[in-house]
Design a protein around this motif. Structure first.
Motif, PDB file in Angstrom:
ATOM      1  N   LEU A 140      20.972  31.105  17.581  1.00 44.54           N
ATOM      2  CA  LEU A 140      21.935  29.910  17.365  1.00 44.54           C
ATOM      3  C   LEU A 140      21.279  28.825  18.090  1.00 44.54           C
ATOM      4  O   LEU A 140      21.685  27.684  17.330  1.00 44.54           O
ATOM      5  CB  LEU A 140      23.416  30.373  18.210  1.00 44.54           C
ATOM      6  N   ASP A 141      20.663  28.865  19.139  1.00 44.42           N
ATOM      7  CA  ASP A 141      19.906  27.804  19.473  1.00 44.42           C
ATOM      8  C   ASP A 141      18.538  27.599  18.960  1.00 44.42           C
ATOM      9  O   ASP A 141      17.425  28.335  19.293  1.00 44.42           O
ATOM     10  CB  ASP A 141      19.848  27.721  21.082  1.00 44.42           C
ATOM     11  N   VAL A 142      18.394  26.718  17.702  1.00 40.72           N
ATOM     12  CA  VAL A 142      17.045  26.599  17.353  1.00 40.72           C
ATOM     13  C   VAL A 142      16.118  25.843  17.951  1.00 40.72           C
ATOM     14  O   VAL A 142      14.983  25.762  17.354  1.00 40.72           O
ATOM     15  CB  VAL A 142      17.378  26.146  15.846  1.00 40.72           C
ATOM     16  N   ASP A 143      16.415  25.565  18.936  1.00 43.49           N
ATOM     17  CA  ASP A 143      15.486  24.812  19.898  1.00 43.49           C
ATOM     18  C   ASP A 143      14.362  25.868  20.560  1.00 43.49           C
ATOM     19  O   ASP A 143      13.370  25.513  20.858  1.00 43.49           O
ATOM     20  CB  ASP A 143      16.319  24.129  20.984  1.00 43.49           C
ATOM     21  N   ILE A 144      14.815  27.003  20.387  1.00 40.09           N
ATOM     22  CA  ILE A 144      14.014  28.253  20.876  1.00 40.09           C
ATOM     23  C   ILE A 144      12.973  28.426  19.931  1.00 40.09           C
ATOM     24  O   ILE A 144      13.255  28.865  18.867  1.00 40.09           O
ATOM     25  CB  ILE A 144      14.822  29.438  21.705  1.00 40.09           C
ATOM     26  N   PRO A 145      11.723  28.628  20.425  1.00 41.97           N
ATOM     27  CA  PRO A 145      10.796  29.302  19.442  1.00 41.97           C
ATOM     28  C   PRO A 145      11.071  30.572  18.831  1.00 41.97           C
ATOM     29  O   PRO A 145      11.852  31.278  19.414  1.00 41.97           O
ATOM     30  CB  PRO A 145       9.557  29.208  20.314  1.00 41.97           C
ATOM     31  N   THR A 146      10.484  31.038  17.847  1.00 39.02           N
ATOM     32  CA  THR A 146      10.631  32.412  17.148  1.00 39.02           C
ATOM     33  C   THR A 146       9.766  33.222  17.949  1.00 39.02           C
ATOM     34  O   THR A 146       8.746  32.864  18.646  1.00 39.02           O
ATOM     35  CB  THR A 146      10.116  32.026  15.511  1.00 39.02           C
ATOM     36  N   ASP A 147       9.903  34.290  17.789  1.00 40.63           N
ATOM     37  CA  ASP A 147       8.957  35.489  18.209  1.00 40.63           C
ATOM     38  C   ASP A 147       7.290  35.134  17.614  1.00 40.63           C
ATOM     39  O   ASP A 147       6.519  35.398  18.612  1.00 40.63           O
ATOM     40  CB  ASP A 147       9.443  36.816  17.753  1.00 40.63           C
ATOM     41  N   PHE A 148       7.470  34.936  16.573  1.00 42.74           N
ATOM     42  CA  PHE A 148       5.920  34.647  15.915  1.00 42.74           C
ATOM     43  C   PHE A 148       5.370  33.739  16.960  1.00 42.74           C
ATOM     44  O   PHE A 148       3.915  33.811  17.281  1.00 42.74           O
ATOM     45  CB  PHE A 148       6.067  34.269  14.622  1.00 42.74           C
ATOM     46  N   GLU A 149       5.975  32.340  17.083  1.00 44.17           N
ATOM     47  CA  GLU A 149       5.250  31.398  17.959  1.00 44.17           C
ATOM     48  C   GLU A 149       5.062  31.958  19.392  1.00 44.17           C
ATOM     49  O   GLU A 149       4.031  31.566  19.875  1.00 44.17           O
ATOM     50  CB  GLU A 149       6.345  30.220  18.173  1.00 44.17           C
ATOM     51  N   GLY A 150       6.117  32.622  19.851  1.00 45.95           N
ATOM     52  CA  GLY A 150       5.668  33.109  21.233  1.00 45.95           C
ATOM     53  C   GLY A 150       4.390  34.225  21.237  1.00 45.95           C
ATOM     54  O   GLY A 150       3.678  34.147  22.190  1.00 45.95           O
ATOM     55  N   TRP A 151       4.457  35.001  20.143  1.00 48.51           N
ATOM     56  CA  TRP A 151       3.241  35.881  20.042  1.00 48.51           C
ATOM     57  C   TRP A 151       2.037  35.348  19.859  1.00 48.51           C
ATOM     58  O   TRP A 151       1.136  35.909  20.499  1.00 48.51           O
ATOM     59  CB  TRP A 151       3.633  37.083  19.184  1.00 48.51           C
ATOM     60  N   PHE A 152       2.109  34.469  18.989  1.00 43.18           N
ATOM     61  CA  PHE A 152       0.660  33.831  18.505  1.00 43.18           C
ATOM     62  C   PHE A 152       0.245  32.678  19.440  1.00 43.18           C
ATOM     63  O   PHE A 152      -1.057  32.813  19.583  1.00 43.18           O
ATOM     64  CB  PHE A 152       0.870  33.326  17.133  1.00 43.18           C
ATOM     65  N   PHE A 153       0.933  31.766  19.670  1.00 39.07           N
ATOM     66  CA  PHE A 153       0.428  30.624  20.434  1.00 39.07           C
ATOM     67  C   PHE A 153       0.372  31.079  22.030  1.00 39.07           C
ATOM     68  O   PHE A 153       1.212  30.590  22.699  1.00 39.07           O
ATOM     69  CB  PHE A 153       1.158  29.458  20.098  1.00 39.07           C
ATOM     70  N   CYS A 154      -0.302  31.905  22.324  1.00 40.91           N
ATOM     71  CA  CYS A 154      -0.293  32.374  23.679  1.00 40.91           C
ATOM     72  C   CYS A 154      -1.780  32.156  24.428  1.00 40.91           C
ATOM     73  O   CYS A 154      -1.982  32.415  25.600  1.00 40.91           O
ATOM     74  CB  CYS A 154      -0.310  33.799  23.714  1.00 40.91           C
ATOM     75  N   THR A 155      -2.844  31.373  23.818  1.00 39.53           N
ATOM     76  CA  THR A 155      -3.964  31.165  24.492  1.00 39.53           C
ATOM     77  C   THR A 155      -4.036  29.466  24.525  1.00 39.53           C
ATOM     78  O   THR A 155      -3.473  28.720  23.985  1.00 39.53           O
ATOM     79  CB  THR A 155      -5.103  31.562  23.499  1.00 39.53           C
ATOM     80  N   PRO A 156      -4.877  28.890  25.431  1.00 36.83           N
ATOM     81  CA  PRO A 156      -4.931  27.425  25.643  1.00 36.83           C
ATOM     82  C   PRO A 156      -5.145  26.690  24.478  1.00 36.83           C
ATOM     83  O   PRO A 156      -4.452  25.719  24.011  1.00 36.83           O
ATOM     84  CB  PRO A 156      -6.203  27.163  26.653  1.00 36.83           C
ATOM     85  N   LEU A 157      -6.011  27.336  23.551  1.00 41.03           N
ATOM     86  CA  LEU A 157      -6.376  26.615  22.107  1.00 41.03           C
ATOM     87  C   LEU A 157      -5.230  26.499  21.432  1.00 41.03           C
ATOM     88  O   LEU A 157      -4.909  25.627  20.717  1.00 41.03           O
ATOM     89  CB  LEU A 157      -7.616  27.011  21.623  1.00 41.03           C
ATOM     90  N   ARG A 158      -4.871  27.772  21.194  1.00 42.12           N
ATOM     91  CA  ARG A 158      -3.384  28.064  20.136  1.00 42.12           C
ATOM     92  C   ARG A 158      -2.264  27.268  20.545  1.00 42.12           C
ATOM     93  O   ARG A 158      -1.599  26.806  19.869  1.00 42.12           O
ATOM     94  CB  ARG A 158      -3.401  29.265  20.187  1.00 42.12           C
ATOM     95  N   LYS A 159      -2.015  27.196  22.248  1.00 40.90           N
ATOM     96  CA  LYS A 159      -0.914  26.451  22.467  1.00 40.90           C
ATOM     97  C   LYS A 159      -1.087  24.771  22.313  1.00 40.90           C
ATOM     98  O   LYS A 159      -0.240  24.042  21.955  1.00 40.90           O
ATOM     99  CB  LYS A 159      -0.726  26.625  24.031  1.00 40.90           C
ATOM    100  N   LEU A 160      -2.443  24.434  22.346  1.00 40.96           N
ATOM    101  CA  LEU A 160      -2.677  22.974  21.909  1.00 40.96           C
ATOM    102  C   LEU A 160      -2.275  22.713  20.540  1.00 40.96           C
ATOM    103  O   LEU A 160      -1.877  21.887  20.112  1.00 40.96           O
ATOM    104  CB  LEU A 160      -4.066  22.696  22.297  1.00 40.96           C
ATOM    105  N   LEU A 161      -2.773  23.848  19.766  1.00 38.69           N
ATOM    106  CA  LEU A 161      -2.376  23.615  18.294  1.00 38.69           C
ATOM    107  C   LEU A 161      -0.862  23.543  17.927  1.00 38.69           C
ATOM    108  O   LEU A 161      -0.433  22.859  17.236  1.00 38.69           O
ATOM    109  CB  LEU A 161      -3.056  24.811  17.426  1.00 38.69           C
ATOM    110  N   TRP A 162      -0.298  24.556  18.754  1.00 33.96           N
ATOM    111  CA  TRP A 162       1.348  24.493  18.650  1.00 33.96           C
ATOM    112  C   TRP A 162       2.026  23.261  19.080  1.00 33.96           C
ATOM    113  O   TRP A 162       2.771  22.750  18.300  1.00 33.96           O
ATOM    114  CB  TRP A 162       1.775  25.475  19.478  1.00 33.96           C
ATOM    115  N   LEU A 163       1.278  22.539  19.866  1.00 37.30           N
ATOM    116  CA  LEU A 163       1.989  21.196  20.420  1.00 37.30           C
ATOM    117  C   LEU A 163       1.433  20.037  19.172  1.00 37.30           C
ATOM    118  O   LEU A 163       2.592  19.482  18.974  1.00 37.30           O
ATOM    119  CB  LEU A 163       1.298  20.809  21.696  1.00 37.30           C
ATOM    120  N   PHE A 164       0.468  20.423  18.758  1.00 34.65           N
ATOM    121  CA  PHE A 164       0.444  19.241  17.502  1.00 34.65           C
ATOM    122  C   PHE A 164       0.978  19.480  16.336  1.00 34.65           C
ATOM    123  O   PHE A 164       1.600  18.770  15.636  1.00 34.65           O
ATOM    124  CB  PHE A 164      -1.227  19.392  16.994  1.00 34.65           C
ATOM    125  N   LEU A 165       1.582  20.843  16.170  1.00 37.55           N
ATOM    126  CA  LEU A 165       2.355  21.142  14.948  1.00 37.55           C
ATOM    127  C   LEU A 165       3.937  21.360  15.224  1.00 37.55           C
ATOM    128  O   LEU A 165       4.729  21.711  14.618  1.00 37.55           O
ATOM    129  CB  LEU A 165       1.948  22.624  14.556  1.00 37.55           C
TER     130      LEU A 165
END
Length: 322
Positions: A140-165
């Motif tokens: 219901l609250d689409v402000d919350i990331p999806t499970d894929f986002e939580g699973w994949f963007f879990c390292t510093p480099l990936r989290k940085l990429l997630w912020l860009f995206l």
């Protein structure tokens, strides 16, 4: 720092969101807070000035080299555009013209949307209501990331990429998590927006259009102001799902940093949220808060205990539509 453990799921809770009960308690103790509700008479003039500043900038950048187009998009235009998205956030709560003038608020949001380059305001309004009503609500609250986002963007480099995206995820996530029928206002928002984009292109060429859109994408991604996206609801301390920020960037963001106060009283415009804290200090002074959005971004990237999974989730029952 102690033992660090990467999160592998959201923080599931089985309680109601805290803002509803705190709102009742504060209003019972300080009924004068109701006088803070209602439209902000200055908002329409501030937003209009920002829109026309960006239109002037479109004229000024039309002959600049491409490297300077992107520089000014990030350093100047994008800051205004990000601020305009937060003005649209305020307008979505009807604080530009009041609750009795809902259509005026909707159309003024479309006007505020013009420098952003991409139609946004009508869709934001549609989903933002759910963010307040079902804070943390699963699907219901689409402000919350999806499970894929939580699973994949879990390292510093990936989290940085997630912020860009972030702009990409914020725009596409609702279509996956909680798709809703396209409204007439969204169609009108798109028609007006793309018409103005074409007019700017016809008058001054491609560079001003890229200046506007690049500023939006860059400054809603990895940018100091974008620290508010992480600061507002990512769980930096267990048991706390909303955080305020009381630093100077509130001057550029319509006091969106006063986020605890905003969720307690969504109908109070940003300019008056500091008064909520002054009237009822005992409800806010002992709560954790952020002192720097840049520090928020740094901690989010490099702290193994933080990531897209660092959100509170709950199951919510759908409210009956009136």
């Amino acid at each position: 720092m102690g033992n660090r453990v990467s999160r592998e799921d959201f923080e599931w809770v089985y309680t109601e969101q805290p803002h509803t009960q705190r709102r009742k308690e504060i209003l019972a103790k300080y009924p004068e807070i109701k006088t803070l509700m209602g439209p902000d008479p200055h908002l329409k003039w501030i937003v209009s000035g920002m829109v026309f500043t960006q239109l002037l900038a479109c004229y000024l950048v039309k002959d600049l080299p491409w490297k300077w187009i992107f520089f000014w998009a990030y350093a100047f235009g994008g800051c205004i555009n990000h601020s305009l998205t937060l003005a649209i956030h305020d307008i979505s709560h009807n604080v530009a013209f009041g609750n009795k003038q809902a259509k005026w608020n909707r159309w003024f949001a479309v006007f505020a949307n013009l420098p952003i380059g991409i139609p946004y305001s009508a869709s934001f309004k549609k989903y933002h209501i759910d963010h307040h009503r079902y804070l943390g609500g699963d699907n219901l609250d689409v402000d919350i990331p999806t499970d894929f986002e939580g699973w994949f963007f879990c390292t510093p480099l990936r989290k940085l990429l997630w912020l860009f995206l972030q702009p990409l995820f914020y725009s596409l996530r609702p279509l996956y998590v909680n798709p809703k029928a396209i409204t007439q206002m969204e169609i009108l928002n798109a028609l007006v927006q793309f018409s103005v984009d074409l007019i700017i292109y016809y008058l001054w060429g491609l560079k001003p259009v890229i200046y506007l859109m690049a500023g939006t994408i860059l400054c809603l991604g990895f940018h100091p102001i974008s620290g508010h996206f992480i600061a507002e609801h990512y769980m930096f301390l267990k048991g706390y799902e909303t955080y305020s920020y009381y630093g100077p960037l509130n001057w550029l963001t319509f006091n969106v940093g006063y986020h605890m106060e905003h969720h307690d009283f969504p109908s109070i415009p940003g300019c008056r949220l500091p008064m909520v804290k002054k009237i009822a200090p005992e409800y806010y002074d002992n709560l954790p808060y952020h002192q720097s959005w840049i520090r928020v971004l740094w901690d989010f990237i490099f702290d193994d205990t933080l990531g897209p999974y660092s959100r509170v989730k709950r199951l919510c029952k759908l409210a009956k539509e009136s």
